[in-house]
Design a protein around this motif. Structure first.
Motif, short mmCIF file in Angstrom:
data_model
loop_
_atom_site.label_atom_id
_atom_site.label_comp_id
_atom_site.label_asym_id
_atom_site.label_seq_id
_atom_site.Cartn_x
_atom_site.Cartn_y
_atom_site.Cartn_z
N GLY A 169 0.83 -1.20 0.00
CA GLY A 169 0.00 0.00 0.00
C GLY A 169 0.86 1.25 0.00
O GLY A 169 2.07 1.19 0.26
N GLU A 170 0.24 2.39 -0.27
CA GLU A 170 1.04 3.63 -0.37
C GLU A 170 1.65 4.03 0.97
O GLU A 170 2.76 4.55 1.02
N ALA A 171 0.94 3.73 2.10
CA ALA A 171 1.50 4.13 3.40
C ALA A 171 2.75 3.31 3.70
O ALA A 171 3.77 3.84 4.14
N ALA A 172 2.68 1.99 3.45
CA ALA A 172 3.84 1.13 3.73
C ALA A 172 5.00 1.49 2.81
O ALA A 172 6.16 1.54 3.24
N LEU A 173 4.71 1.78 1.54
CA LEU A 173 5.80 2.12 0.62
C LEU A 173 6.42 3.46 1.01
O LEU A 173 7.65 3.63 0.97
N ALA A 174 5.58 4.41 1.44
CA ALA A 174 6.12 5.71 1.88
C ALA A 174 7.07 5.50 3.05
O ALA A 174 8.11 6.15 3.16
N ARG A 175 6.74 4.54 3.93
CA ARG A 175 7.62 4.27 5.07
C ARG A 175 8.95 3.70 4.62
O ARG A 175 10.01 4.09 5.08
N LEU A 176 8.88 2.76 3.68
CA LEU A 176 10.13 2.18 3.17
C LEU A 176 10.97 3.23 2.46
O LEU A 176 12.20 3.17 2.47
N LEU A 177 10.28 4.20 1.85
CA LEU A 177 11.00 5.24 1.10
C LEU A 177 11.53 6.35 2.00
O LEU A 177 12.13 7.31 1.51
N GLY B 20 7.39 -9.31 -8.42
CA GLY B 20 5.96 -9.63 -8.38
C GLY B 20 5.15 -8.67 -7.54
O GLY B 20 3.93 -8.64 -7.63
N THR B 21 5.83 -7.85 -6.70
CA THR B 21 5.07 -6.96 -5.82
C THR B 21 4.24 -5.97 -6.64
O THR B 21 4.75 -5.31 -7.55
N LEU B 22 2.96 -5.87 -6.30
CA LEU B 22 2.08 -4.90 -6.95
C LEU B 22 2.25 -3.56 -6.24
O LEU B 22 2.05 -3.46 -5.02
N LEU B 23 2.65 -2.54 -6.99
CA LEU B 23 2.88 -1.21 -6.39
C LEU B 23 1.58 -0.41 -6.35
O LEU B 23 0.64 -0.70 -7.10
N PRO B 24 1.52 0.62 -5.49
CA PRO B 24 0.32 1.46 -5.45
C PRO B 24 0.15 2.19 -6.79
O PRO B 24 1.11 2.35 -7.56
N SER B 25 -1.06 2.66 -7.05
CA SER B 25 -1.29 3.41 -8.28
C SER B 25 -0.48 4.70 -8.24
O SER B 25 -0.13 5.20 -7.17
N GLU B 26 -0.21 5.23 -9.44
CA GLU B 26 0.58 6.47 -9.52
C GLU B 26 -0.12 7.59 -8.75
O GLU B 26 0.51 8.36 -8.03
N ARG B 27 -1.46 7.64 -8.90
CA ARG B 27 -2.19 8.73 -8.24
C ARG B 27 -2.07 8.63 -6.72
O ARG B 27 -1.75 9.60 -6.04
N ALA B 28 -2.28 7.41 -6.19
CA ALA B 28 -2.27 7.24 -4.73
C ALA B 28 -0.88 7.53 -4.16
O ALA B 28 -0.74 8.22 -3.14
N LEU B 29 0.16 7.01 -4.82
CA LEU B 29 1.51 7.21 -4.26
C LEU B 29 1.94 8.67 -4.40
O LEU B 29 2.55 9.24 -3.49
#
Ligand SMILES: Cc1ncc(COP(=O)(O)O)c(C=O)c1O
Length: 474
Positions: free
Chosen positions: A7-15, A46-55
């Motif tokens: 999800g965008e929140a988890a990816l933002a944390r990793l970033l 294979g990881t599905l990334l969040p949509s461009e808009r959401a991220l």
């Protein structure tokens, strides 16, 4: 195994910290940070990334920045996008730690000294602590050095002193009810290791201490959340879940809740204590912030309200004296402490003996240290709330009973995007989702005043300027 999605929140944390170079374009920095996550295996194939808009919205960048970054990664063969099925990571499998995308761990702090860090609420030690620690002499240590030095339950003298300390705070305790740990975070890890199997259910407040969420997740626990309203935990929901779900563990921070800073109201504490005793659920009460109360003696612990229930009370010397000591404890039944000591042996064999000897000395200074801390923290709260009221009049916060931070409600916008924009404006704050097992709390941020008045003044001014900038864009 199904392909993972993030999800965008988890990816933002990793970033976290992806955008640090003001001279480099945002899309290049973002592409580089995503590339690093893919090559390290934190974003596995294979990881599905969040949509461009959401991220884009979560990272507070334009959609164009995101599109360009994703396009760069596609041209490098790192991403694969198909109409209707989203964008996935391509590439070769790498060794990776399971669950890294869900870890909260926000302690990275500011790498650059020009950045004001209002994200960490850990307090510096008090000055005189160094003198007390330094007063442990070679002679004090010598008799311990003659032995092997491994004391999984803690030095007997320190267990006695901690039992006395708990008793003075209203929780009558014997030395063999105390297990000394390397801080309260290790206490949480030990309990999670000893008590949880994958799939076990744990009830946690939302929001709560991120360190507890990480400890439970590391054991594969299923986290079920109870909403924490501004006036405390929703006791009706909590009691209903205890009765219907019979979870393995309930984790609460009844005194100076992290991140909200409030105490559980005594009437609610009694209702919960009765339900815990009735259902037989084991309760972890995290009392590690009790020494940050702004005023008065600590309220009664849950263990003292429910003497027949399975309660594990966690304490720490980190907030009162210094986190670097790494001394905390678990207070529970004699039997449970004995069992935990065996797990402890295979974790780290026991806490550092010099630290325990220092802790023994420091415990003589509790009343004085509490008075000093309370004065510092009350003043910190007052100047920070005054500054916020002046510079960010539409931000509101919960009036805390203690702690070194404010739990702020934003009038609008997404806290992750606000924290990202703040980082670019030279100030770090913690988005509410770091404290949420469900990546929720998106209208909240935690603003700490542990860094002192000068940092808070400059930090709040920068926040106000970032906030005005975002308002203008709307
Ligand atoms: C609620 C809570 N529990 C546990 C910890 C961990 O503290 P320590 O391991 O230093 O005792 C913290 C640290 O900030 C905390 O806020």
């Amino acid at each position: 195994m199904d392909n993972p999605r993030i999800g965008e929140a988890a990816l933002a944390r990793l970033l976290d910290g992806w955008c640090t170079d003001a001279r480099e374009s945002l899309h290049r920095q973002l592409a580089a940070a995503l590339t690093a996550l893919i090559s390290s295996g934190e974003l596995p194939p294979g990881t599905l990334l969040p949509s461009e808009r959401a991220l884009a919205s979560t990272l507070a960048v334009s959609r164009g920045t995101l599109v360009t970054a994703y396009t760069t990664l596609r041209s490098l063969g790192l991403l694969d996008s198909r109409q209707g099925s989203g964008t996935r990571v391509r590439g070769v499998s790498q060794p990776r730690l399971p669950g890294s995308a869900t870890r909260l761990n926000p302690l990275s702090g500011a790498a650059d000294s020009s950045v004001i860090d209002l994200s960490g609420a850990a307090l510096p030690g008090q000055d005189w602590v160094a003198d007390v620690v330094g007063s442990v002499s070679p002679d004090d240590l010598r008799r311990w050095v003659r032995g092997h030095g491994y004391h999984p339950a803690g030095l007997p003298q320190l267990r006695t002193a901690i039992a006395r300390h708990c008793t003075e705070d209203g929780l009558i305790s014997e030395p063999d009810q105390v297990l000394v740990t390397s801080g309260s975070q290790q206490a949480l890890q030990l309990i999670a290791t000893a008590m949880l199997a994958p799939g076990d259910e744990v009830l946690v407040e939302d929001p709560t201490n991120w360190g507890a969420l990480d400890a439970f997740r590391d054991r594969g626990a299923r986290l079920r959340t109870i909403p924490l309203r501004d006036d405390g935990v929703d006791a009706d929901v909590l009691v209903r879940l205890l009765r219907s779900r019979r979870p393995r563990l309930l984790y609460l921070a009844p005194t100076v809740h992290n991140p909200v800073g409030v105490n559980l109201r005594p009437a609610v504490a009694k209702v919960i204590a009765a339900a815990v005793a009735e259902t037989g659920t084991a309760l972890i009460e995290d009392l590690s912030s009790v020494d940050t109360l702004f005023t008065g003696p600590p309220p009664p612990s849950m263990a003292s309200l429910a003497p027949d229930a399975a309660v594990l009370s966690i304490g720490s010397l980190s907030k009162l004296f210094w986190g670097g000591l790494r001394v905390g404890w678990i207070r529970s039944t004699v039997d449970f402490v004995k069992q935990l000591a065996t797990y402890r042996s295979s974790a780290d064999m026991g806490s550092s003996v010099p630290s325990q000897l220092a802790a023994l000395r420091l415990l003589e200074y509790v009343p004085r240290a509490r008075r000093t801390r309370a004065g510092q923290l009350r003043a910190g709260y007052e100047w920070t709330s005054d500054l916020l009221a002046t510079h960010l009049p539409d931000w509101t916060w919960v009036e805390p009973d203690g702690g070194a931070s404010l739990w702020v409600r934003l009038p609008e916008g997404n806290a992750l995007a606000v924290a990202e924009a703040a980082r670019r404006g030279g100030v770090l704050i913690t988005p509410g989702s770091v404290f949420s097992a469900t990546d929720g709390q998106l209208d909240r941020v935690r603003v700490s005043f542990a860094a002192g008045p000068d940092a808070v003044l400059e930090g709040v001014q920068r926040l106000a300027s970032v906030w005005r900038g975002r308002r203008r864009l709307r």
